[in-house]
Design a protein around this motif. Structure first.
Motif, PDB file in Angstrom:
ATOM      1  N   LYS A 166      32.471  42.436  41.283  1.00  0.00           N
ATOM      2  CA  LYS A 166      32.999  42.904  42.555  1.00  0.00           C
ATOM      3  C   LYS A 166      33.478  41.718  43.394  1.00  0.00           C
ATOM      4  O   LYS A 166      34.252  41.890  44.341  1.00  0.00           O
ATOM      5  N   MET A 167      33.004  40.539  43.045  1.00  0.00           N
ATOM      6  CA  MET A 167      33.370  39.317  43.748  1.00  0.00           C
ATOM      7  C   MET A 167      33.221  38.154  42.779  1.00  0.00           C
ATOM      8  O   MET A 167      32.553  38.271  41.749  1.00  0.00           O
ATOM      9  N   CYS A 168      33.837  37.031  43.081  1.00  0.00           N
ATOM     10  CA  CYS A 168      33.669  35.811  42.288  1.00  0.00           C
ATOM     11  C   CYS A 168      34.073  34.642  43.172  1.00  0.00           C
ATOM     12  O   CYS A 168      35.237  34.230  43.183  1.00  0.00           O
ATOM     13  N   PRO A 169      33.149  34.088  43.945  1.00  0.00           N
ATOM     14  CA  PRO A 169      33.494  33.093  44.963  1.00  0.00           C
ATOM     15  C   PRO A 169      33.965  31.753  44.417  1.00  0.00           C
ATOM     16  O   PRO A 169      34.452  30.927  45.200  1.00  0.00           O
ATOM     17  N   VAL A 170      33.859  31.504  43.100  1.00  0.00           N
ATOM     18  CA  VAL A 170      34.425  30.260  42.584  1.00  0.00           C
ATOM     19  C   VAL A 170      35.929  30.381  42.372  1.00  0.00           C
ATOM     20  O   VAL A 170      36.632  29.389  42.181  1.00  0.00           O
ATOM     21  N   LEU A 171      36.471  31.621  42.393  1.00  0.00           N
ATOM     22  CA  LEU A 171      37.910  31.818  42.283  1.00  0.00           C
ATOM     23  C   LEU A 171      38.603  31.457  43.590  1.00  0.00           C
ATOM     24  O   LEU A 171      38.033  31.600  44.672  1.00  0.00           O
ATOM     25  N   GLN A 172      39.845  30.994  43.473  1.00  0.00           N
ATOM     26  CA  GLN A 172      40.637  30.833  44.680  1.00  0.00           C
ATOM     27  C   GLN A 172      40.775  32.202  45.356  1.00  0.00           C
ATOM     28  O   GLN A 172      40.842  33.235  44.690  1.00  0.00           O
ATOM     29  N   PRO A 173      40.801  32.242  46.679  1.00  0.00           N
ATOM     30  CA  PRO A 173      40.837  33.530  47.398  1.00  0.00           C
ATOM     31  C   PRO A 173      41.966  34.447  46.950  1.00  0.00           C
ATOM     32  O   PRO A 173      41.796  35.671  46.922  1.00  0.00           O
ATOM     33  N   GLU A 174      43.124  33.859  46.592  1.00  0.00           N
ATOM     34  CA  GLU A 174      44.252  34.676  46.155  1.00  0.00           C
ATOM     35  C   GLU A 174      43.920  35.478  44.900  1.00  0.00           C
ATOM     36  O   GLU A 174      44.478  36.558  44.675  1.00  0.00           O
ATOM     37  N   LEU A 175      43.017  34.934  44.065  1.00  0.00           N
ATOM     38  CA  LEU A 175      42.614  35.624  42.847  1.00  0.00           C
ATOM     39  C   LEU A 175      41.428  36.547  43.099  1.00  0.00           C
ATOM     40  O   LEU A 175      41.393  37.677  42.591  1.00  0.00           O
ATOM     41  N   GLU A 176      40.463  36.097  43.886  1.00  0.00           N
ATOM     42  CA  GLU A 176      39.266  36.919  44.117  1.00  0.00           C
ATOM     43  C   GLU A 176      39.633  38.260  44.761  1.00  0.00           C
ATOM     44  O   GLU A 176      39.079  39.304  44.406  1.00  0.00           O
ATOM     45  N   LYS A 177      40.590  38.252  45.681  1.00  0.00           N
ATOM     46  CA  LYS A 177      40.943  39.502  46.368  1.00  0.00           C
ATOM     47  C   LYS A 177      41.650  40.494  45.445  1.00  0.00           C
ATOM     48  O   LYS A 177      41.793  41.669  45.790  1.00  0.00           O
ATOM     49  N   LEU A 178      42.061  40.030  44.249  1.00  0.00           N
ATOM     50  CA  LEU A 178      42.722  40.919  43.294  1.00  0.00           C
ATOM     51  C   LEU A 178      41.755  41.578  42.315  1.00  0.00           C
ATOM     52  O   LEU A 178      42.153  42.468  41.554  1.00  0.00           O
ATOM     53  N   LEU A 179      40.498  41.165  42.297  1.00  0.00           N
ATOM     54  CA  LEU A 179      39.557  41.677  41.297  1.00  0.00           C
ATOM     55  C   LEU A 179      39.477  43.200  41.313  1.00  0.00           C
ATOM     56  O   LEU A 179      39.650  43.860  40.277  1.00  0.00           O
ATOM     57  N   LEU A 180      39.177  43.767  42.439  1.00  0.00           N
ATOM     58  CA  LEU A 180      39.030  45.219  42.512  1.00  0.00           C
ATOM     59  C   LEU A 180      40.366  45.945  42.342  1.00  0.00           C
ATOM     60  O   LEU A 180      40.435  46.942  41.610  1.00  0.00           O
ATOM     61  N   PRO A 181      41.467  45.488  42.978  1.00  0.00           N
ATOM     62  CA  PRO A 181      42.752  46.169  42.755  1.00  0.00           C
ATOM     63  C   PRO A 181      43.217  46.135  41.297  1.00  0.00           C
ATOM     64  O   PRO A 181      43.737  47.137  40.796  1.00  0.00           O
ATOM     65  N   VAL A 182      43.034  45.010  40.610  1.00  0.00           N
ATOM     66  CA  VAL A 182      43.437  44.939  39.201  1.00  0.00           C
ATOM     67  C   VAL A 182      42.613  45.913  38.370  1.00  0.00           C
ATOM     68  O   VAL A 182      43.145  46.665  37.537  1.00  0.00           O
ATOM     69  N   ALA A 183      41.298  45.906  38.565  1.00  0.00           N
ATOM     70  CA  ALA A 183      40.438  46.819  37.810  1.00  0.00           C
ATOM     71  C   ALA A 183      40.820  48.272  38.070  1.00  0.00           C
ATOM     72  O   ALA A 183      40.846  49.098  37.149  1.00  0.00           O
ATOM     73  N   ASP A 184      41.117  48.589  39.315  1.00  0.00           N
ATOM     74  CA  ASP A 184      41.507  49.964  39.659  1.00  0.00           C
ATOM     75  C   ASP A 184      42.822  50.340  38.988  1.00  0.00           C
ATOM     76  O   ASP A 184      42.961  51.451  38.449  1.00  0.00           O
ATOM     77  N   CYS A 185      43.768  49.419  38.966  1.00  0.00           N
ATOM     78  CA  CYS A 185      45.062  49.685  38.331  1.00  0.00           C
ATOM     79  C   CYS A 185      44.894  49.908  36.835  1.00  0.00           C
ATOM     80  O   CYS A 185      45.460  50.857  36.274  1.00  0.00           O
TER      81      CYS A 185
END
Length: 446
Positions: A166-185
């Motif tokens: 649901k989160m991954c704080p070692v990722l750059q913010p531009e990538l972390e904010k895509l985790l849930l939208p990508v999974a949903d898509c």
């Protein structure tokens, strides 16, 4: 009470065994000793006392987990990620960065001492952001039939089980904010049961998504992915089961390929090929390498395991000539393209397997006074004798494996080179990876 018994292996009865960790290893495990046996203990820091239970026992060492921690170290911190301890991506979020680095430095210096017989004092660690540093990550995909949904995430340590992120704080913010939208898509695709993995890459000109699918996508699936790309301003690439890649849509910029800039050089790259995932440390690493090489306009430099020119092209801006050698044909082609893109005419790239005899290679007959090498984890054992034959004034070795760095270094030291400097790179905070670089200089009087 702890007892030993003798058989083919000496075992320790570990019920209610209480120990105090003496140090931390590079994997974030506490190290203790009991009656001559080394014990590696998950989630125990130096100075902490705990009751432990063995999970594995060998003749010379044992592994254990904490049953009950009795004291807490000042170096223990609250993990930043809710998945820590389950996800296998990070091992040391519970440890202060200072202690993480100290443990890795200690390991690096110990290996040099053991192999060379001489004490080595490393320079200050090259550091950067402790979170939000990864510009690239590959996520596993597993369809859960019972749940009728797709999981996306990293695997548990030593397991094929995916931890849904649901989160991954070692990722750059531009990538972390895509985790849930990508999974949903991906969960909306008709091919949801036939997806392999998905990769997110953040370049200077936007984010790319690379989706591996094991069966052909329907037209409707491609429409859904295109709409997703437009909504989030992404490049989307599709890779089929034969590793054929299709650029479905390019929206993040007008550039045909992702790129990053370093030392006033623009480096385009294939989104599937290797790049350093920590851009902040990469820039500092390249700057340190250029400084250690002490580049002069008359220099001729050889860059081995050069990739697409991460070091080669910045070097070219300062010297008479530089040759990059790489085993992967696609990276060699990318390096040549990047040289042309940056109008650098003093660069040549060659493809060669550096584990085999290279004397017949055209570049092996050229003269070089300085050499840089950046091998994979297996090291550069096969090419070290050839480096020595060139008799370069300076050698800069970039390493992602301290064990092979030290073994390869021994050949240079035996040949009369001096180890001038060693630095650790905190390329992957909170993980067990130990990156480093070393400078060797030849005694010109010999």
């Amino acid at each position: 009470m702890v007892q030993f018994y003798s058989s083919k292996q000496r075992k320790v009865k570990s019920d209610n065994l209480t120990v105090i960790a003496e140090s931390l290893d590079v994997k974030g495990q506490g190290v203790a000793h009991y009656q001559g046996k080394i014990i590696f203990i998950t989630d125990l820091l130096p100075g902490e006392q705990a009751q432990i239970q063995f999970t594995e026992e060998k003749r010379q060492f044992a592994k254990a987990k904490v049953s009950k921690r009795l004291t807490d170290s000042l170096d223990r911190v609250a993990p930043f990620c809710r998945h820590f301890g389950i996800c296998g991506g990070c091992q040391q979020q519970h440890v202060t960065p200072a202690l993480q680095r100290a443990a890795k430095i200690s390991r690096l210096e110990y290996l040099f001492q053991r192999e060379t017989g001489s004490a080595v004092k490393s320079l200050p660690v090259i550091t950067g952001s402790e979170y939000g540093y990864r510009r690239r990550a590959r996520f596993g995909l597993q369809y859960q039939h019972a749940e009728r949904r797709l999981r996306m995430g990293f695997r548990q340590s030593q397991s094929n089980v995916l931890v849904e992120l649901k989160m991954c704080p070692v990722l750059q913010p531009e990538l972390e904010k895509l985790l849930l939208p990508v999974a949903d898509c991906l969960n909306k695709l008709a091919a949801v049961k036939h997806l392999g993995h998905v990769e997110l890459v953040n370049a200077d000109n936007g984010v790319s998504v690379i989706l591996r699918h094991l069966k052909p996508l329907t037209t409707n699936d491609k429409i859904l992915l295109t709409a997703f790309a437009r909504r989030y301003n992404l490049n989307v690439y599709l890779v089929d089961n034969s590793a054929n890649r299709l650029k479905l849509v390019s929206l993040a910029s007008n550039d045909s390929e992702p790129y990053y800039s370093i030392e006033n050089v623009k480096l385009t790259f294939d989104p599937q090929n290797f790049i350093q995932v920590n851009p902040e440390i990469n820039k500092k690493m390249v700057a340190q390498a250029l400084d250690w090489l002490a580049l002069e306009p008359q220099d001729r430099v050889l860059d081995l395991f050069c990739g697409m020119g991460n070091f080669t092209l910045p070097i070219a801006r300062h010297v008479n000539a530089v040759v990059g050698v790489e085993g992967v044909a696609e990276l060699v082609a990318q390096g040549r393209f990047n040289a042309s893109l940056n109008q650098l005419t003093n660069v040549e790239f060659y493809q060669a397997d550096l584990e085999f005899d290279i004397d017949c290679q055209p570049w092996a007959k050229m003269g070089f006074n300085k050499i840089l090498l950046d091998p994979a984890r297996a090291g550069a054992m096969g090419v070290m004798p050839h480096i020595i034959k060139f008799k370069p004034e300076r050698v800069v070795y970039i390493s992602c494996n301290p064990t092979t760095l030290v073994k390869d270094s021994q050949q240079l030291l035996t040949a009369g080179y001096q180890l001038m400097s060693v630095r650790m790179l905190d390329m992957f905070p909170h993980t067990s990876h130990l990156e480093s670089m070393a400078l060797f200089c030849r005694d010109l009087s010999k």
